[in-house]
Design an enzyme around this catalytic site. Structure first.
Site, mmCIF file in Angstrom:
data_model
loop_
_atom_site.group_PDB
_atom_site.id
_atom_site.type_symbol
_atom_site.label_atom_id
_atom_site.label_comp_id
_atom_site.label_asym_id
_atom_site.label_seq_id
_atom_site.Cartn_x
_atom_site.Cartn_y
_atom_site.Cartn_z
ATOM 1 N N ASP A 76 0.821 -1.212 0.000
ATOM 2 C CA ASP A 76 0.000 0.000 0.000
ATOM 3 C C ASP A 76 0.855 1.263 0.000
ATOM 4 O O ASP A 76 0.472 2.284 -0.575
ATOM 5 C CB ASP A 76 -0.928 -0.002 1.215
ATOM 6 N N ASN A 150 -5.702 8.317 2.088
ATOM 7 C CA ASN A 150 -6.102 7.546 3.266
ATOM 8 C C ASN A 150 -6.551 8.428 4.422
ATOM 9 O O ASN A 150 -7.691 8.335 4.865
ATOM 10 C CB ASN A 150 -4.947 6.651 3.729
ATOM 11 N N GLU A 151 -5.630 9.255 4.925
ATOM 12 C CA GLU A 151 -5.958 10.014 6.128
ATOM 13 C C GLU A 151 -5.009 11.184 6.341
ATOM 14 O O GLU A 151 -3.894 11.227 5.794
ATOM 15 C CB GLU A 151 -5.919 9.115 7.375
ATOM 16 N N ARG A 161 4.399 13.141 26.253
ATOM 17 C CA ARG A 161 3.338 14.095 26.573
ATOM 18 C C ARG A 161 2.167 13.948 25.615
ATOM 19 O O ARG A 161 2.354 13.776 24.411
ATOM 20 C CB ARG A 161 3.860 15.529 26.493
ATOM 21 N N ALA A 192 -7.008 1.494 7.212
ATOM 22 C CA ALA A 192 -5.581 1.733 7.429
ATOM 23 C C ALA A 192 -5.352 2.215 8.863
ATOM 24 O O ALA A 192 -5.667 1.510 9.819
ATOM 25 C CB ALA A 192 -5.065 2.730 6.389
ATOM 26 N N TYR A 193 -4.817 3.415 9.023
ATOM 27 C CA TYR A 193 -4.510 3.955 10.348
ATOM 28 C C TYR A 193 -5.768 4.048 11.217
ATOM 29 O O TYR A 193 -5.756 3.712 12.400
ATOM 30 C CB TYR A 193 -3.873 5.334 10.164
ATOM 31 N N ALA A 194 -6.876 4.489 10.633
ATOM 32 C CA ALA A 194 -8.119 4.625 11.395
ATOM 33 C C ALA A 194 -8.582 3.277 11.943
ATOM 34 O O ALA A 194 -9.071 3.180 13.072
ATOM 35 C CB ALA A 194 -9.205 5.241 10.515
ATOM 36 N N PHE A 195 -8.431 2.224 11.150
ATOM 37 C CA PHE A 195 -8.809 0.874 11.592
ATOM 38 C C PHE A 195 -7.940 0.439 12.767
ATOM 39 O O PHE A 195 -8.437 -0.131 13.747
ATOM 40 C CB PHE A 195 -8.662 -0.098 10.420
ATOM 41 N N SER A 196 -6.637 0.701 12.691
ATOM 42 C CA SER A 196 -5.718 0.334 13.769
ATOM 43 C C SER A 196 -6.030 1.082 15.058
ATOM 44 O O SER A 196 -5.713 0.607 16.149
ATOM 45 C CB SER A 196 -4.274 0.604 13.345
#
Length: 346
Positions: A76, A150-151, A161, A192-196
């Site tokens: 990807d 994707n994002e 922090r 992708a990142y959102a799913f993780s």
């Protein structure tokens, strides 16, 4: 007129170099003209030696606008890199997965020859994937403008922090919280990142935007699915001096000082993906994530499709009413033939 196919590969890996070599050979055999970037062709020749079949060089022998299709060899990440190159000229991309999941890819390495045959016979369709427009504002000045397939991911800059943010939908504040970050994703990026980060999986044909907080320290921090016409924003609050960083598709980044504002809207220019067969998205999920489906029996037959015999009709006779004391004599009621004698005896 010659049909040209641009071959893009992750040439830092031996497997990708071999796939690029095989793809160019298969394209030649199918009567197509392979095109490569000069640096990637140099990597292939450094590994295999001089290529005896002609390969045109992008931007030297041919323009990007003269290419019919882009064949992307890799995972990807390679497809996202290719999207940066071809998005402005609306070229469709067909991915051949050489990575792990390869959710954006259409076929696997073992199907490389068959994929070239489909391209040669034009047995592919093209679908459009939504992208997002991303702007960063600091003290009223726009300091960055880009896009993402994707994002757009706002993350904390310092590991030790949290970053304090407030989310906004359609120019109205929603909630503020401390977190490791916030992902603003497209349906394509929902896997992708959102799913993780615990976000929902959104089917590609659904037009929507997704907001997914990352490790948020607050009560109301559930993933949200909003209209594609909405304008999303995330502000880095000045409560602390914690800084953030914005990553788009994991490839382009900019620092976010306290007070920075990230705005996301739907872009007017999509990314085009070529498909060689119409695989349902649910089947793609099962295959890519190796989901267990053992024991599935399929849809239940509809009642109209079930053929049964006629339903018997049971008729209940209407009961005859008993005569009253002032009714004239009439025919005897079955079961009451001796009712008169019984009356006399009483």
């Amino acid at each position: 007129m010659s049909r040209r196919v641009l071959v893009l590969a992750h040439t830092g890996r031996e497997e990708s170099l071999r796939a690029a070599w095989d793809a160019c050979d298969a394209l030649h055999s199918s009567g197509l003209v392979p095109v490569m970037q000069k640096s990637e062709l140099a990597d292939v020749e450094r590994f295999f030696g001089h290529v005896d079949k002609p390969i045109e060089i992008l931007h030297e022998d041919v323009r990007l606008e003269d290419v019919e299709l882009v064949m992307v060899l890799g995972g990807d990440g390679t497809i996202l890199r290719a999207a940066e190159l071809v998005r402005e000229v609306d070229l469709p991309m067909l991915g051949v997965n050489l990575g792990h999941v390869g959710f954006l890819a259409e076929s696997e390495r073992a199907d490389l020859t068959q994929t070239v045959e489909w391209i040669a016979s034009r047995e592919y369709t093209v679908e459009e994937r939504m992208t997002i427009d991303v702007q960063v504002w600091v003290r009223g000045q726009k300091i960055w403008h880009t896009w993402a397939l994707n994002e757009a991911a706002i993350e904390k800059a310092d590991r030790e922090r949290m970053v304090e943010v407030v989310t906004e939908v359609d120019e109205r504040p929603l909630t503020s919280f401390g977190c490791d970050g916030v992902v603003l994703a497209t349906p394509t990026g929902s896997t992708a990142y959102a799913f993780s980060s615990g976000g929902p999986v959104v089917w590609p044909e659904v037009e929507a935007l997704v907001i997914v907080p990352i490790s948020a320290h607050a009560l109301f921090t559930k993933p949200l699915v909003v209209s594609p016409r909405s304008k999303l924003a995330v502000e880095i609050l000045n409560r602390t001096d914690a800084k953030g960083v914005l990553w788009c598709d994991g490839r382009r980044s900019v620092d976010l000082p306290p007070g920075a504002r990230v705005e996301v809207t739907r872009s007017t220019r999509p990314v085009r993906l070529a498909r060689t067969h119409q695989t349902p998205f649910s089947a793609r999920l099962v295959r890519k994530f190796e989901l267990p489906i053992h024991g599935w029996r399929g849809p239940v037959p509809r009642s109209s499709e079930i053929h049964t015999g006629p339903v018997p009709v049971v008729r209940t006779p209407t009961p005859t009413p008993l005569p009253g004391p002032f009714d004239p004599p009439g025919p005897s009621v079955p079961g009451h033939e001796n009712s008169e004698e019984a009356t006399k005896e009483s």
